[in-house]
Structure formats: structure tokens, C-alpha cells
Write a protein that holds these residues in place. Structure first.
Motif, PDB file in Angstrom:
ATOM      1  N   UNK A  18     -61.690 102.821 -88.598  1.00 50.87           N
ATOM      2  CA  UNK A  18     -61.020 103.630 -89.619  1.00 50.87           C
ATOM      3  C   UNK A  18     -60.572 104.963 -89.026  1.00 50.87           C
ATOM      4  N   UNK A  19     -61.381 105.530 -88.158  1.00 49.54           N
ATOM      5  CA  UNK A  19     -60.990 106.768 -87.482  1.00 49.54           C
ATOM      6  C   UNK A  19     -59.745 106.544 -86.636  1.00 49.54           C
ATOM      7  N   UNK A  20     -59.664 105.396 -85.979  1.00 49.95           N
ATOM      8  CA  UNK A  20     -58.485 105.090 -85.169  1.00 49.95           C
ATOM      9  C   UNK A  20     -57.228 105.018 -86.040  1.00 49.95           C
ATOM     10  N   UNK A  21     -57.328 104.349 -87.187  1.00 47.70           N
ATOM     11  CA  UNK A  21     -56.158 104.243 -88.072  1.00 47.70           C
ATOM     12  C   UNK A  21     -55.789 105.610 -88.635  1.00 47.70           C
ATOM     13  N   UNK A  22     -56.786 106.404 -89.001  1.00 46.93           N
ATOM     14  CA  UNK A  22     -56.511 107.752 -89.513  1.00 46.93           C
ATOM     15  C   UNK A  22     -55.900 108.631 -88.425  1.00 46.93           C
ATOM     16  N   UNK A 150     -51.332 105.401 -99.850  1.00 44.57           N
ATOM     17  CA  UNK A 150     -50.818 104.321 -99.008  1.00 44.57           C
ATOM     18  C   UNK A 150     -51.801 103.977 -97.899  1.00 44.57           C
ATOM     19  N   UNK A 151     -52.447 104.991 -97.354  1.00 37.18           N
ATOM     20  CA  UNK A 151     -53.446 104.744 -96.300  1.00 37.18           C
ATOM     21  C   UNK A 151     -54.620 103.942 -96.850  1.00 37.18           C
ATOM     22  N   UNK A 152     -55.102 104.305 -98.038  1.00 39.83           N
ATOM     23  CA  UNK A 152     -56.216 103.568 -98.637  1.00 39.83           C
ATOM     24  C   UNK A 152     -55.800 102.151 -99.022  1.00 39.83           C
TER      25      UNK A 152
END
Length: 262
Positions: A18-22, A150-152
Motif C-alpha cells: 500500500x505504501x508503494x501504491x501511495x 479514487x485511490x481507496x
């Protein structure tokens, strides 16, 4: 017996993904990815957002990581997803800067440029001005909420570690990149039409009064007329920005479907 150790390892891997996507999101997304925000603050926001998202999303059982290459591949996919989410919203601001450059060229500001904070080159001064105005409008219409939502929502179709890359995604991005010019023309249309009419009027004057230096007289007239129309067209500017933000937000869901449900 409850396998607490394996559960903790799986949850930790999901949190890191999740950190990578954020991180990919904060590399490209407007407002959040602005280079004027200190890196330490952006890193803190990434960790905070990742902690919140990782605590509420479903945590699938990740495939076994047998090598560092497998882990690197998962991380690259997650960064790419976040980067694409931010890029879709960044197209809106690229279009605004393009429109500002078109207007500046017609007003005689072609050589007036300022350093680009988010890039390594120069940007037209009117493009930079419209970029700042667009940022304020984007915040006023809760555009930053659209990005976070959109991220969630991306985890509904693309759970952490379950991203499937597709060639259709690249085709859609190429298609949506054309909207940069569409947005630029739309926001610049009032000023461009007005300056065109000013040019026509100056051309008539130059024919009726050949001795008048139309170029010398026309420059301040075009600058004044352009700035006046820019001020009067700000409500239209905000309207176009809001409609295009909502449209791109809807098109982002099409990209999610192109990735395919894992």
C-alpha cells in the motif's frame, strides 16, 4: 491454533505494498505531489494514508515471495497503479498550463517564462498563473477528496499484490492524453476568440489608417483586452475545470476495469 506470526507477516507485506501504491500516487497527483511540499511532509502523509487504507481494505493472502525479484515485481506494479491514478488527474493541470501558454502566445508573452517547480524547465507565465488558480479551484471543489476516494476505490478491483497489467491500459492512457489539448482549448477559448477579434479590428484600422503604427499600438491593447477577458471568464474557467475533473474521475474507473478484476 491461530497463526499469529504468518498473519502478521502477510499484513506487513500488504502495508508495504500500500505504501508503494501511495508513493506512486504522490509522485504524480496534483496538490499532493507538488514539489513545493517538503519531502518529509509528503513521506509522512504517505505513511499516514497507507496506514489508514491498510486497516480498512480486505487483506488477501499474497502469493509466496520466493525471491527478491518477485517482491520487486509486486512493488513496481503497485507504484505503477498509483502513478496512473495521479497521472489521470495531472492531465487536468497539464491542460490548464497548455491553455495558458496558448493565451500567452497570442497576447505577446511568448518569451515570458518562469521556472517550473514541478519540472526541470520553464513554463509560460500565464500557464503558471492559471495553474495556481486551477489549484485553488481544485481544492474548492474538493478535488483532493476525489483523488483519495479514487485511490481507496482502486483496492476494490485491484487488491494489494493482485495487480494484472494489461496493454489496454496503455491504449487508454494514450487516448486520455489527448484531453490535455481539449482542456487547454476549452479554458483558453474565451480569451483566444477575444484576441482574434482584436486582431481583426487592428487589421481594419491598419487598412484605413496606413500611417498608424498598429504593432506599437496593438500590443498594449491586446494585453489589456486579454487580461480583462481572463478576469471575466474565471467563472467559466472554474466550470470547465469542475466538469473535466468529474469526467476524468469517471474515466479512471474505466482504467480500473481495464486492469481486470483480480
Amino acid at each position: 491454533m491461530f497463526d499469529f506470526i504468518n498473519y502478521g507477516a502477510n499484513a506487513l507485506q500488504i502495508f508495504l505494498l500500500v505504501i508503494m501504491r501511495a508513493s506512486g500516487l504522490f509522485l504524480m497527483a496534483p496538490v499532493f505531489g507538488d514539489k513545493s511540499i517538503p519531502k518529509l511532509i509528503r513521506a509522512g502523509l504517505i505513511i499516514l494514508l497507507s496506514g489508514i487504507i491498510a486497516s480498512v481494505i480486505a487483506q488477501p493472502q499474497l502469493p509466496p515471495v520466493t525471491s527478491a525479484w518477485v517482491l520487486a515485481g509486486l512493488a513496481v506494479k503497485e507504484i505503477l497503479v498509483g502513478f496512473i491514478i495521479g497521472l489521470v488527474y495531472r492531465l487536468l493541470f497539464m491542460g490548464v498550463e497548455t491553455g495558458g501558454a496558448l493565451v500567452g502566445y497570442q497576447m505577446g508573452f511568448a518569451m515570458v517564462e518562469v521556472p517550473d517547480v514541478n519540472g526541470s524547465g520553464q513554463v509560460a507565465v500565464l500557464g503558471k498563473f492559471w495553474y495556481l488558480v486551477a489549484t485553488l479551484v481544485f481544492l474548492a471543489i474538493n478535488g483532493h477528496h476525489l483523488i483519495l476516494t479514487a485511490f481507496a476505490d482502486s483496492y476494490e478491483l485491484m487488491p494489494a499484490g493482485m495487480v494484472n497489467l494489461s496493454g489496454e491500459v496503455g491504449e487508454l492512457l494514450i487516448k486520455y492524453s489527448a484531453y490535455v489539448f481539449v482542456i487547454g482549448i476549452k479554458v483558453a477559448a474565451p480569451v483566444m476568440i477575444n484576441l482574434f477579434l482584436v486582431d481583426v479590428a487592428l487589421g481594419v484600422v491598419s487598412k484605413t489608417m496606413p500611417t498608424m503604427n498598429v504593432f506599437f499600438v496593438g500590443m498594449p491593447i491586446k494585453i489589456g483586452a486579454g487580461l480583462a477577458v481572463m478576469a471575466l471568464s474565471l467563472p467559466f474557467f472554474a466550470y470547465v475545470l469542475q466538469k473535466m475533473a468529474m469526467y476524468l474521475d469517471g474515466e479512471l474507473r474505466v482504467i480500473y476495469m481495464a486492469f481486470g478484476k483480480a
